[in-house]
Design a protein around this motif. Structure first.
Motif, PDB file in Angstrom:
ATOM      1  N   ALA A 197      37.561  31.578  50.345  1.00 19.52           N
ATOM      2  CA  ALA A 197      36.371  32.134  50.991  1.00 19.52           C
ATOM      3  C   ALA A 197      35.781  33.319  50.234  1.00 19.52           C
ATOM      4  O   ALA A 197      34.779  33.880  50.671  1.00 19.52           O
ATOM      5  CB  ALA A 197      36.701  32.565  52.418  1.00 19.52           C
ATOM      6  N   CYS A 198      36.374  33.703  49.101  1.00 20.29           N
ATOM      7  CA  CYS A 198      35.883  34.848  48.336  1.00 20.29           C
ATOM      8  C   CYS A 198      35.144  34.349  47.107  1.00 20.29           C
ATOM      9  O   CYS A 198      35.687  33.582  46.311  1.00 20.29           O
ATOM     10  CB  CYS A 198      37.030  35.769  47.920  1.00 20.29           C
ATOM     11  SG  CYS A 198      36.513  37.246  47.021  1.00 20.29           S
ATOM     12  N   ASP A 199      33.911  34.786  46.945  1.00 19.03           N
ATOM     13  CA  ASP A 199      33.076  34.337  45.826  1.00 19.03           C
ATOM     14  C   ASP A 199      32.933  35.396  44.735  1.00 19.03           C
ATOM     15  O   ASP A 199      32.098  35.247  43.836  1.00 19.03           O
ATOM     16  CB  ASP A 199      31.682  33.947  46.330  1.00 19.03           C
ATOM     17  CG  ASP A 199      31.726  32.733  47.252  1.00 19.03           C
ATOM     18  OD1 ASP A 199      32.569  31.846  47.006  1.00 19.03           O
ATOM     19  OD2 ASP A 199      30.933  32.686  48.210  1.00 19.03           O
ATOM     20  N   GLU A 200      33.716  36.446  44.804  1.00 17.97           N
ATOM     21  CA  GLU A 200      33.602  37.502  43.797  1.00 17.97           C
ATOM     22  C   GLU A 200      34.168  37.024  42.460  1.00 17.97           C
ATOM     23  O   GLU A 200      35.118  36.245  42.409  1.00 17.97           O
ATOM     24  CB  GLU A 200      34.350  38.760  44.249  1.00 17.97           C
ATOM     25  CG  GLU A 200      33.654  39.519  45.360  1.00 17.97           C
ATOM     26  CD  GLU A 200      34.247  40.900  45.531  1.00 17.97           C
ATOM     27  OE1 GLU A 200      34.505  41.563  44.496  1.00 17.97           O
ATOM     28  OE2 GLU A 200      34.454  41.320  46.679  1.00 17.97           O
ATOM     29  N   THR A 201      33.552  37.512  41.383  1.00 17.71           N
ATOM     30  CA  THR A 201      34.067  37.280  40.034  1.00 17.71           C
ATOM     31  C   THR A 201      34.610  38.596  39.492  1.00 17.71           C
ATOM     32  O   THR A 201      33.949  39.637  39.588  1.00 17.71           O
ATOM     33  CB  THR A 201      32.975  36.745  39.100  1.00 17.71           C
ATOM     34  OG1 THR A 201      31.873  37.654  39.078  1.00 17.71           O
ATOM     35  CG2 THR A 201      32.488  35.381  39.579  1.00 17.71           C
ATOM     36  N   ILE A 202      35.789  38.552  38.936  1.00 18.76           N
ATOM     37  CA  ILE A 202      36.488  39.734  38.457  1.00 18.76           C
ATOM     38  C   ILE A 202      37.010  39.439  37.058  1.00 18.76           C
ATOM     39  O   ILE A 202      37.239  38.273  36.707  1.00 18.76           O
ATOM     40  CB  ILE A 202      37.673  40.090  39.394  1.00 18.76           C
ATOM     41  CG1 ILE A 202      37.247  40.094  40.854  1.00 18.76           C
ATOM     42  CG2 ILE A 202      38.277  41.438  39.031  1.00 18.76           C
ATOM     43  CD1 ILE A 202      37.544  38.795  41.570  1.00 18.76           C
ATOM     44  N   THR A 203      37.201  40.469  36.268  1.00 18.11           N
ATOM     45  CA  THR A 203      37.830  40.256  34.969  1.00 18.11           C
ATOM     46  C   THR A 203      39.273  39.784  35.193  1.00 18.11           C
ATOM     47  O   THR A 203      39.938  40.210  36.135  1.00 18.11           O
ATOM     48  CB  THR A 203      37.840  41.545  34.127  1.00 18.11           C
ATOM     49  OG1 THR A 203      38.568  42.558  34.816  1.00 18.11           O
ATOM     50  CG2 THR A 203      36.429  42.023  33.850  1.00 18.11           C
TER      51      THR A 203
END
Length: 391
Positions: A197-203
């Motif tokens: 459910a998380c759409d964040e992009t992270i390094t």
């Protein structure tokens, strides 16, 4: 008369001696000179042990040696050579930077990597991606045509290219043939959170911190392998399409964070169990995983086992998992046989119905066991290389 005879005989004897000397047993006749020249040419190697060279015709000289340098002189020479090498490298780096700057796109500040390299009629270079969005040259404002630069196409194969994620902190530089492989596994590349459910992009470097800080997963990294987890399932908690999701479980192995993922697809009527690794597809080839889905830990009955590859962190969702060929797929009908009904929750069900709240329905339990290991293929290749090196 007698004296005259004796005198004649003496003169004849002297003449005879001179003639004998001229015949090769003395003197310097042409034949004797030839022999002496051959002896001089062949050197001491032709002498017999009892023979010695004539001091007047052959002189052996000792080879001349340069005076020995002191340690300080040697150090100074090394410093001089080192300074020359640094100067040459600095000159070459400066030239490469100037060449790289000459073909840098003025819009995105990237050096093109694919030929042909577009340019305007005045020779100003622009990358293909930015050219598709513009009508005029960003440098001189002339209208862009289909002109290309052959010189720029040659330069991009000679200069070093910076990593796409340099703005995230990557300092890697390489030629055009290696930079793409680096970017596919760069720790500064952007990846999606493994939580469904998380759409964040992270390094990739900061992914573990994000998952824990944002509570996007359950942290079990301190638990030893094989990792075992008892899971619950209630049909009433599926979404409208019949999909079911669980938060990923963080597992630690070899200093790397892995994620156990469990999903149920209402479309395919399948359950998916797979393990993701904080790494690229190339990194995943170094590790393997065993996944067991079972009714009980004390019995192997009603269980399904998978031995195979781990999945890269770059994929997300069962659709991409199926395309990658990794993970365990179990039909829903088989899972029904693995389920263990949670009898303790039947009283809770009655209480839920009486209170008029949301009714979850029956709850089911099952066990998932995960063991991660170094890939035997990689180990075999390394062992083979070691054996060859020893030979």
């Amino acid at each position: 008369m007698m004296r005259h005879v004796v005198g004649s005989t003496s003169q004849e004897s002297d003449s005879s001696k001179k003639r004998k000397s001229s015949d090769g047993k003395g003197g310097s006749s042409p034949e004797g000179n030839a022999k002496q020249a051959r002896w001089d040419t062949e050197g001491l190697a032709t002498l017999r042990p009892c023979e010695e060279p004539s001091s007047s015709n052959h002189v052996v000289r000792e080879p001349q040696r340069d005076p020995e340098l002191s340690v300080e002189d040697l150090k100074q020479n090394l410093r001089h050579k080192d300074d020359e090498l640094k100067k040459a490298i600095s000159t070459q780096d400066k030239l490469l930077r100037e060449l790289s700057s000459s073909v840098e796109c003025p819009v995105c500040y990237n050096v093109p990597r694919v030929a042909p390299v577009p340019c305007c009629s005045n020779g100003h270079v622009i990358c293909q991606r930015c050219k598709a969005k513009l009508e005029n040259c960003p440098t001189c404002r002339v209208r862009l045509t289909d002109c290309v630069s052959q010189i720029a196409a040659t330069i991009i194969h000679r200069v070093s290219h910076t990593c796409e994620f340099r703005y995230e902190g990557c300092t890697f530089k390489s030629d055009i043939d290696k930079i793409t492989d680096h970017e596919s596994s760069c720790i500064f590349r952007h990846v999606r959170c493994p939580h469904w459910a998380c759409d964040e992009t992270i390094t990739a470097k900061n992914l573990t911190h994000h998952v824990i800080a944002s509570e996007c997963g359950d942290n079990y990294r301190d638990k030893p392998l094989p990792y075992r987890e008892e899971m619950e399932y209630a049909r009433a908690l599926d979404d409208e399409e019949g999909n079911g999701f669980w938060r990923p479980s963080l597992i630690q192995f070899d200093g790397i964070t892995f994620y156990l993922q469990v999903e149920k697809s209402g479309k395919t009527k399948n359950w998916y169990f797979y393990v993701q690794m904080e790494g690229s597809a190339l990194d995943c080839k170094m590790y393997g995983v065993t996944i067991k889905v079972r009714k009980s830990l004390v019995s192997e009955g009603h269980s399904v086992v998978y031995n195979g590859d781990v999945c890269p962190i770059d994929i997300k969702g069962v659709g991409e998992v199926e395309n990658s060929g990794g993970g365990l797929n179990i039909r829903n009908s088989i899972m029904e046989n693995i389920f263990d009904v949670d009898a303790l929750d039947r009283s809770d069900l009655e209480q839920q119905e009486e209170s008029g709240g949301d009714v979850e329905g029956e709850r089911f339990r099952f066990w998932v066991e995960v063991d991660i290991f170094k890939s035997p293929k990689i180990t075999a290749v390394k062992t083979e290389k070691v054996v060859k090196n020893e030979k």
